[in-house]
Motif scaffolding. Structure first.
Motif, PDB file in Angstrom:
ATOM      1  N   LYS A 164      48.165  11.559  10.534  1.00 11.89           N
ATOM      2  CA  LYS A 164      47.303  10.894   9.580  1.00 11.89           C
ATOM      3  C   LYS A 164      47.936   9.574   9.134  1.00 11.89           C
ATOM      4  N   ALA A 165      49.258   9.599   8.944  1.00 14.75           N
ATOM      5  CA  ALA A 165      49.949   8.385   8.509  1.00 14.75           C
ATOM      6  C   ALA A 165      49.764   7.274   9.532  1.00 14.75           C
ATOM      7  N   VAL A 166      49.922   7.610  10.809  1.00 12.12           N
ATOM      8  CA  VAL A 166      49.792   6.593  11.856  1.00 12.12           C
ATOM      9  C   VAL A 166      48.346   6.129  11.964  1.00 12.12           C
ATOM     10  N   SER A 167      47.410   7.062  11.965  1.00 15.34           N
ATOM     11  CA  SER A 167      46.013   6.622  12.095  1.00 15.34           C
ATOM     12  C   SER A 167      45.579   5.827  10.869  1.00 15.34           C
ATOM     13  N   ASN A 168      46.035   6.238   9.672  1.00 12.18           N
ATOM     14  CA  ASN A 168      45.707   5.459   8.465  1.00 12.18           C
ATOM     15  C   ASN A 168      46.303   4.060   8.559  1.00 12.18           C
ATOM     16  N   TYR A 169      47.548   3.989   9.013  1.00 11.02           N
ATOM     17  CA  TYR A 169      48.201   2.681   9.132  1.00 11.02           C
ATOM     18  C   TYR A 169      47.405   1.790  10.098  1.00 11.02           C
ATOM     19  N   LEU A 170      47.082   2.330  11.261  1.00  9.45           N
ATOM     20  CA  LEU A 170      46.396   1.516  12.278  1.00  9.45           C
ATOM     21  C   LEU A 170      45.001   1.088  11.816  1.00  9.45           C
ATOM     22  N   ARG A 171      44.342   1.961  11.099  1.00  9.81           N
ATOM     23  CA  ARG A 171      42.961   1.687  10.712  1.00  9.81           C
ATOM     24  C   ARG A 171      42.854   0.846   9.448  1.00  9.81           C
ATOM     25  N   ASP A 172      43.752   1.097   8.488  1.00 12.41           N
ATOM     26  CA  ASP A 172      43.538   0.552   7.139  1.00 12.41           C
ATOM     27  C   ASP A 172      44.560  -0.475   6.676  1.00 12.41           C
ATOM     28  N   ARG A 173      45.590  -0.732   7.451  1.00 15.01           N
ATOM     29  CA  ARG A 173      46.611  -1.679   7.006  1.00 15.01           C
ATOM     30  C   ARG A 173      46.036  -3.100   7.137  1.00 15.01           C
ATOM     31  N   LYS A 174      45.844  -3.775   6.017  1.00 16.42           N
ATOM     32  CA  LYS A 174      45.127  -5.057   6.036  1.00 16.42           C
ATOM     33  C   LYS A 174      45.900  -6.161   6.742  1.00 16.42           C
ATOM     34  N   ASN A 175      47.230  -6.122   6.650  1.00 14.34           N
ATOM     35  CA  ASN A 175      48.050  -7.190   7.237  1.00 14.34           C
ATOM     36  C   ASN A 175      48.522  -6.848   8.654  1.00 14.34           C
ATOM     37  N   LEU A 176      47.958  -5.779   9.248  1.00 14.06           N
ATOM     38  CA  LEU A 176      48.297  -5.461  10.645  1.00 14.06           C
ATOM     39  C   LEU A 176      47.612  -6.504  11.528  1.00 14.06           C
ATOM     40  N   THR A 177      48.401  -7.316  12.163  1.00 13.66           N
ATOM     41  CA  THR A 177      47.866  -8.466  12.901  1.00 13.66           C
ATOM     42  C   THR A 177      47.575  -8.114  14.350  1.00 13.66           C
ATOM     43  N   CYS A 178      48.502  -7.442  14.985  1.00 22.47           N
ATOM     44  CA  CYS A 178      48.283  -7.054  16.382  1.00 22.47           C
ATOM     45  C   CYS A 178      49.131  -5.826  16.693  1.00 22.47           C
ATOM     46  N   VAL A 179      48.545  -4.912  17.462  1.00 25.02           N
ATOM     47  CA  VAL A 179      49.252  -3.709  17.898  1.00 25.02           C
ATOM     48  C   VAL A 179      49.693  -3.910  19.341  1.00 25.02           C
ATOM     49  N   PHE A 180      50.917  -3.546  19.623  1.00 24.63           N
ATOM     50  CA  PHE A 180      51.381  -3.476  21.000  1.00 24.63           C
ATOM     51  C   PHE A 180      51.233  -2.026  21.437  1.00 24.63           C
ATOM     52  N   LEU A 230      44.526   6.947  27.673  1.00 26.48           N
ATOM     53  CA  LEU A 230      43.148   6.441  27.774  1.00 26.48           C
ATOM     54  C   LEU A 230      42.380   6.770  26.497  1.00 26.48           C
ATOM     55  N   GLU A 231      42.578   7.972  25.995  1.00 23.85           N
ATOM     56  CA  GLU A 231      41.888   8.360  24.754  1.00 23.85           C
ATOM     57  C   GLU A 231      42.371   7.524  23.580  1.00 23.85           C
ATOM     58  N   PHE A 232      43.644   7.205  23.600  1.00 19.49           N
ATOM     59  CA  PHE A 232      44.180   6.379  22.505  1.00 19.49           C
ATOM     60  C   PHE A 232      43.575   4.973  22.541  1.00 19.49           C
ATOM     61  N   VAL A 233      43.458   4.396  23.742  1.00 18.84           N
ATOM     62  CA  VAL A 233      42.832   3.067  23.867  1.00 18.84           C
ATOM     63  C   VAL A 233      41.397   3.123  23.358  1.00 18.84           C
ATOM     64  N   GLU A 234      40.717   4.192  23.697  1.00 18.46           N
ATOM     65  CA  GLU A 234      39.341   4.340  23.226  1.00 18.46           C
ATOM     66  C   GLU A 234      39.297   4.401  21.703  1.00 18.46           C
ATOM     67  N   TRP A 235      40.269   5.102  21.128  1.00 22.48           N
ATOM     68  CA  TRP A 235      40.332   5.205  19.654  1.00 22.48           C
ATOM     69  C   TRP A 235      40.577   3.817  19.037  1.00 22.48           C
ATOM     70  N   LEU A 236      41.495   3.062  19.629  1.00 20.85           N
ATOM     71  CA  LEU A 236      41.768   1.700  19.126  1.00 20.85           C
ATOM     72  C   LEU A 236      40.502   0.856  19.192  1.00 20.85           C
ATOM     73  N   ALA A 237      39.813   0.961  20.343  1.00 20.45           N
ATOM     74  CA  ALA A 237      38.599   0.172  20.535  1.00 20.45           C
ATOM     75  C   ALA A 237      37.533   0.567  19.514  1.00 20.45           C
ATOM     76  N   ARG A 238      37.371   1.862  19.353  1.00 20.75           N
ATOM     77  CA  ARG A 238      36.329   2.367  18.455  1.00 20.75           C
ATOM     78  C   ARG A 238      36.571   1.932  17.018  1.00 20.75           C
ATOM     79  N   HIS A 239      37.841   1.795  16.647  1.00 21.57           N
ATOM     80  CA  HIS A 239      38.169   1.411  15.274  1.00 21.57           C
ATOM     81  C   HIS A 239      38.463  -0.075  15.135  1.00 21.57           C
ATOM     82  N   SER A 240      38.149  -0.845  16.180  1.00 25.36           N
ATOM     83  CA  SER A 240      38.322  -2.307  16.150  1.00 25.36           C
ATOM     84  C   SER A 240      39.745  -2.712  15.768  1.00 25.36           C
ATOM     85  N   VAL A 241      40.726  -1.989  16.260  1.00 19.09           N
ATOM     86  CA  VAL A 241      42.122  -2.366  16.000  1.00 19.09           C
ATOM     87  C   VAL A 241      42.511  -3.420  17.044  1.00 19.09           C
ATOM     88  N   PRO A 242      42.961  -4.606  16.611  1.00 21.17           N
ATOM     89  CA  PRO A 242      43.341  -5.623  17.606  1.00 21.17           C
ATOM     90  C   PRO A 242      44.624  -5.232  18.327  1.00 21.17           C
TER      91      PRO A 242
END
Ligand code: GTP
Ligand code: MG
Length: 237
Positions: free
Chosen positions: A94-110, A124-136
């Motif tokens: 939950k901590a990681v998904s919250n961070y990826l989804r809700d951290r306002k100053n997260l600029t880019c994920v590697f 592949l599922e993780f990429v889909e999750w990133l895409a679905r949540h509009s994480v850059p």
């Protein structure tokens, strides 16, 4: 881009414990043992900044590293290692998904993937999750020193073929080896571009940071395209 200082700032078990949102952040995510902490050290130019271990699931907290007092590198716990998921129940997931989804100053994920492996369902599922949540994000294929160039290229092609339909513009692809220091300049280059874009935006309107257009476009289009439901609710993100 030159880095003058790289300092461990703090570790956080959840989003609420993260430091203030004043600095742009670049976060490393991927399967346990894929080489996140090693790549962070390579980019920072400090071998022992983030702790590296052959034991999967070593990084268990969200670790913040302050770079030149102006931006941060963030080492995230890996996914796909059952023991960690079990030991820490849903909290870290939950901590990681919250961070990826809700951290306002997260600029880019590697988003890191092992260049020696054919496409793995969990990635592949993780990429889909990133895409679905509009994480850059950008994709980084690690440990290129362990396999031949042709294997690396074949595995990347197979991966991008699988995720291609979810995007109009594919997120940028990089390769790296922390062992022979390959890929450092290119990845620092994308960080530099992001920071320059934030700076340019701040000069126009003092507002929240934004990733550069190429990263933003790739992810936002994907979010409309990738509508499939996550198959396994116990996935570590
Ligand atoms: N040959 C090779 N080994 C690497 C490379 N990057 C990391 N390793 C090794 O892979 C293992 C895991 O590296 P870490 O950087 O700790 O991986 P991680 O993704 O942070 O792992 P967790 O924190 O457990 O999720 C260590 O034994 C590293 O020395 C690389 O580019 N080439
Ligand atoms: Mg680690």
């Amino acid at each position: 881009m030159n880095i003058s200082s790289a300092i461990f700032e703090c570790s956080a078990p959840d989003l609420d414990s993260c430091p203030d949102e004043s600095l742009p952040e670049f976060a490393f995510i991927g399967r346990s043992n894929v080489g996140k902490s090693s790549l962070l050290n390579l980019l920072a130019g400090k071998e022992a900044l983030a702790r590296v271990s052959p034991t999967p699931g070593f990084t268990k907290l969200i670790n913040f590293f302050n770079i030149d007092k102006t931006w941060r590198l963030v080492d995230l716990p890996g996914y796909g290692f059952a023991q960690v998921a079990r030991a820490h129940s849903a909290r870290f997931n939950k901590a990681v998904s919250n961070y990826l989804r809700d951290r306002k100053n997260l600029t880019c994920v590697f988003a890191l993937f092992d260049s020696g492996l054919t496409p793995q369902m969990i990635d592949l599922e993780f990429v889909e999750w990133l895409a679905r949540h509009s994480v850059p994000f950008v994709m980084v294929f690690t440990k290129t020193d362990k396999v031949t160039q042709s294997e690396v290229q074949a595995n990347i092609a197979a991966f991008t073929d699988r995720i291609g339909p979810w995007f109009e513009t594919l997120p940028p692809v990089f390769t790296c080896s922390s062992k022979n220091k390959q890929g450092r300049a290119e990845l620092l280059g994308i960080i530099g571009e992001c920071l320059a874009a934030i700076q340019a935006k701040a000069e126009l309107e003092p507002a929240e940071p934004a990733p550069p257009e190429e990263v933003k476009a790739a992810s936002s289009k994907a979010s409309n395209k990738a509508k499939r439901k996550r198959s396994d609710p116990s996935c570590p993100w």
